[in-house]
Scaffold this motif. Structure first.
Motif, PDB file in Angstrom:
ATOM      1  N   ASP A 101      64.001  32.117 -49.567  1.00  0.00           N
ATOM      2  CA  ASP A 101      62.813  32.171 -50.405  1.00  0.00           C
ATOM      3  C   ASP A 101      62.349  30.762 -50.784  1.00  0.00           C
ATOM      4  N   PHE A 102      63.308  29.867 -51.043  1.00  0.00           N
ATOM      5  CA  PHE A 102      62.985  28.480 -51.375  1.00  0.00           C
ATOM      6  C   PHE A 102      62.212  27.816 -50.237  1.00  0.00           C
ATOM      7  N   ASP A 104      60.298  29.179 -48.092  1.00  0.00           N
ATOM      8  CA  ASP A 104      58.959  29.748 -47.924  1.00  0.00           C
ATOM      9  C   ASP A 104      58.145  29.825 -49.213  1.00  0.00           C
ATOM     10  N   LYS A 105      58.739  29.470 -50.344  1.00  0.00           N
ATOM     11  CA  LYS A 105      58.033  29.609 -51.606  1.00  0.00           C
ATOM     12  C   LYS A 105      56.690  28.898 -51.567  1.00  0.00           C
ATOM     13  N   LYS A 106      55.619  29.660 -51.698  1.00  0.00           N
ATOM     14  CA  LYS A 106      54.264  29.139 -51.611  1.00  0.00           C
ATOM     15  C   LYS A 106      54.036  28.370 -50.303  1.00  0.00           C
ATOM     16  N   ASP A 107      54.824  28.723 -49.278  1.00  0.00           N
ATOM     17  CA  ASP A 107      54.722  28.044 -47.972  1.00  0.00           C
ATOM     18  C   ASP A 107      54.876  26.524 -48.131  1.00  0.00           C
ATOM     19  N   GLN A 108      55.701  26.085 -49.078  1.00  0.00           N
ATOM     20  CA  GLN A 108      55.733  24.666 -49.407  1.00  0.00           C
ATOM     21  C   GLN A 108      56.111  23.766 -48.235  1.00  0.00           C
ATOM     22  N   LEU A 109      57.131  24.128 -47.482  1.00  0.00           N
ATOM     23  CA  LEU A 109      57.532  23.288 -46.354  1.00  0.00           C
ATOM     24  C   LEU A 109      56.444  23.288 -45.284  1.00  0.00           C
ATOM     25  N   TYR A 110      55.887  24.463 -45.017  1.00  0.00           N
ATOM     26  CA  TYR A 110      54.821  24.588 -44.022  1.00  0.00           C
ATOM     27  C   TYR A 110      53.572  23.827 -44.448  1.00  0.00           C
ATOM     28  N   VAL A 111      53.179  23.978 -45.702  1.00  0.00           N
ATOM     29  CA  VAL A 111      51.963  23.325 -46.197  1.00  0.00           C
ATOM     30  C   VAL A 111      52.117  21.808 -46.199  1.00  0.00           C
ATOM     31  N   CYS A 112      53.264  21.322 -46.643  1.00  0.00           N
ATOM     32  CA  CYS A 112      53.501  19.869 -46.628  1.00  0.00           C
ATOM     33  C   CYS A 112      53.442  19.327 -45.198  1.00  0.00           C
ATOM     34  N   GLY A 113      54.074  20.042 -44.261  1.00  0.00           N
ATOM     35  CA  GLY A 113      54.046  19.616 -42.872  1.00  0.00           C
ATOM     36  C   GLY A 113      52.640  19.575 -42.312  1.00  0.00           C
ATOM     37  N   ARG A 114      51.870  20.589 -42.640  1.00  0.00           N
ATOM     38  CA  ARG A 114      50.482  20.633 -42.159  1.00  0.00           C
ATOM     39  C   ARG A 114      49.665  19.476 -42.730  1.00  0.00           C
ATOM     40  N   GLU A 123      46.779  11.554 -49.976  1.00  0.00           N
ATOM     41  CA  GLU A 123      47.161  12.960 -49.781  1.00  0.00           C
ATOM     42  C   GLU A 123      48.300  13.074 -48.772  1.00  0.00           C
ATOM     43  N   GLN A 124      48.206  12.306 -47.701  1.00  0.00           N
ATOM     44  CA  GLN A 124      49.263  12.326 -46.692  1.00  0.00           C
ATOM     45  C   GLN A 124      50.565  11.754 -47.254  1.00  0.00           C
ATOM     46  N   GLU A 125      50.468  10.669 -47.989  1.00  0.00           N
ATOM     47  CA  GLU A 125      51.658  10.053 -48.569  1.00  0.00           C
ATOM     48  C   GLU A 125      52.350  11.002 -49.539  1.00  0.00           C
ATOM     49  N   ALA A 126      51.557  11.697 -50.336  1.00  0.00           N
ATOM     50  CA  ALA A 126      52.120  12.670 -51.277  1.00  0.00           C
ATOM     51  C   ALA A 126      52.812  13.810 -50.531  1.00  0.00           C
ATOM     52  N   ALA A 127      52.204  14.242 -49.429  1.00  0.00           N
ATOM     53  CA  ALA A 127      52.783  15.324 -48.622  1.00  0.00           C
ATOM     54  C   ALA A 127      54.101  14.882 -47.994  1.00  0.00           C
ATOM     55  N   LYS A 128      54.146  13.662 -47.492  1.00  0.00           N
ATOM     56  CA  LYS A 128      55.375  13.137 -46.888  1.00  0.00           C
ATOM     57  C   LYS A 128      56.500  13.058 -47.921  1.00  0.00           C
ATOM     58  N   LYS A 129      56.147  12.593 -49.113  1.00  0.00           N
ATOM     59  CA  LYS A 129      57.141  12.472 -50.182  1.00  0.00           C
ATOM     60  C   LYS A 129      57.702  13.834 -50.552  1.00  0.00           C
ATOM     61  N   GLU A 130      56.810  14.816 -50.739  1.00  0.00           N
ATOM     62  CA  GLU A 130      57.265  16.154 -51.104  1.00  0.00           C
ATOM     63  C   GLU A 130      58.072  16.790 -49.973  1.00  0.00           C
ATOM     64  N   PHE A 131      57.625  16.583 -48.745  1.00  0.00           N
ATOM     65  CA  PHE A 131      58.315  17.119 -47.575  1.00  0.00           C
ATOM     66  C   PHE A 131      59.754  16.605 -47.534  1.00  0.00           C
ATOM     67  N   MET A 132      59.930  15.294 -47.703  1.00  0.00           N
ATOM     68  CA  MET A 132      61.263  14.701 -47.659  1.00  0.00           C
ATOM     69  C   MET A 132      62.115  15.165 -48.839  1.00  0.00           C
ATOM     70  N   GLU A 133      61.508  15.353 -49.980  1.00  0.00           N
ATOM     71  CA  GLU A 133      62.253  15.844 -51.143  1.00  0.00           C
ATOM     72  C   GLU A 133      62.805  17.241 -50.878  1.00  0.00           C
ATOM     73  N   ILE A 134      61.995  18.080 -50.234  1.00  0.00           N
ATOM     74  CA  ILE A 134      62.438  19.438 -49.889  1.00  0.00           C
ATOM     75  C   ILE A 134      63.586  19.377 -48.891  1.00  0.00           C
ATOM     76  N   LEU A 135      63.441  18.529 -47.875  1.00  0.00           N
ATOM     77  CA  LEU A 135      64.500  18.410 -46.861  1.00  0.00           C
ATOM     78  C   LEU A 135      65.800  17.906 -47.480  1.00  0.00           C
ATOM     79  N   LYS A 136      65.705  16.976 -48.425  1.00  0.00           N
ATOM     80  CA  LYS A 136      66.914  16.434 -49.061  1.00  0.00           C
ATOM     81  C   LYS A 136      67.606  17.490 -49.923  1.00  0.00           C
ATOM     82  N   ILE A 137      66.827  18.349 -50.558  1.00  0.00           N
ATOM     83  CA  ILE A 137      67.410  19.454 -51.323  1.00  0.00           C
ATOM     84  C   ILE A 137      68.153  20.397 -50.370  1.00  0.00           C
TER      85      ILE A 137
END
Length: 222
Positions: A101-102, A104-114, A123-137
């Motif tokens: 669920d984590f 896919d929650k709000k499609d966060q990994l998918y949306v950040c990647g897109r 916007e891209q820099e923010a997406a990269k930061k969030e994407f990496m934070e999710i991967l590190k978790i």
């Protein structure tokens, strides 16, 4: 009478890849039908998933099952005699469902990647930061285990691994590298790719890069 199993999907979809892997892990014979989502949606898709009108759709003996995580769980429960994905222990099972669920929650990994490949600047820099934070978790949850559930390839691995073939595209268009901060997660991806079910379900990463280039050109994304 044999089960009739049909999967409606689109080849770059990491969500459709989940269902393909699950079916292959269980040894279920199925018919794959490609949906060209860029150009059109065929009547069968609209009929079988009238609410969301999106892939993947699993059709089992004429009845549709929508949403990939639900499909993987359905496959696991229906063909329970072989290679279970979810643990039998209630707590461990709950944990696996939580991490799925984590992801896919709000499609966060998918949306950040897109956003990484479709935007620029802040916007891209923010997406990269969030994407990496999710991967590190996720890497922290993986720890030193071979797979998310321990020694056995299972539910969370199936849910996440489809993103792995997209990593090169994210890195190319985002001009960053995942490996330095997520080496254990990358090693996990390589380990999963050694499984026949995964290797035959995930497309070549270069093909994904080409698809993104085509998509950006089609929609005028510079």
């Amino acid at each position: 009478m044999a089960d009739e199993v049909i999967l409606l999907s689109f080849w770059p979809s990491m969500f459709g890849m989940r269902t393909m892997i699950a079916l292959k892990e269980k040894g279920v014979k199925y018919e794959y039908r490609e949906e060209d989502l860029v150009n059109t949606k065929v009547p069968l898709l609209l009929e079988m998933n009238p609410i969301h009108k999106k892939i993947p759709v699993l059709i089992h003996n004429g009845k549709s099952i929508c949403e990939s995580i639900i499909q993987v769980q359905y496959i696991d429960e229906l063909w329970s005699d072989k290679n279970p994905f979810l643990p039998t222990d209630p707590y461990q099972r709950a944990q696996a469902l939580f991490w799925a669920d984590f992801i896919d929650k709000k499609d966060q990994l998918y949306v950040c990647g897109r956003k990484i490949w479709s935007t620029k600047g802040e916007e891209q820099e923010a997406a990269k930061k969030e994407f990496m934070e999710i991967l590190k978790i996720l890497q922290s949850e993986l720890g030193d285990k071979p797979y998310f559930g321990g020694d056995k390839f299972g539910f969370v691995d199936i849910v996440l691994i489809g993103f792995y073939c997209w990593f090169p595209a994210y890195q190319k268009f985002g001009n960053f590298s995942i490996e330095p901060e997520c080496s254990k997660l990358m090693a996990w991806g390589k380990r999963c790719m050694e499984r026949e079910s995964v290797a035959t379900s995930l497309p070549d990463p270069d093909k994904i890069v080409g698809f993104v280039l085509q998509f950006k050109k089609l929609y005028g994304i510079e």
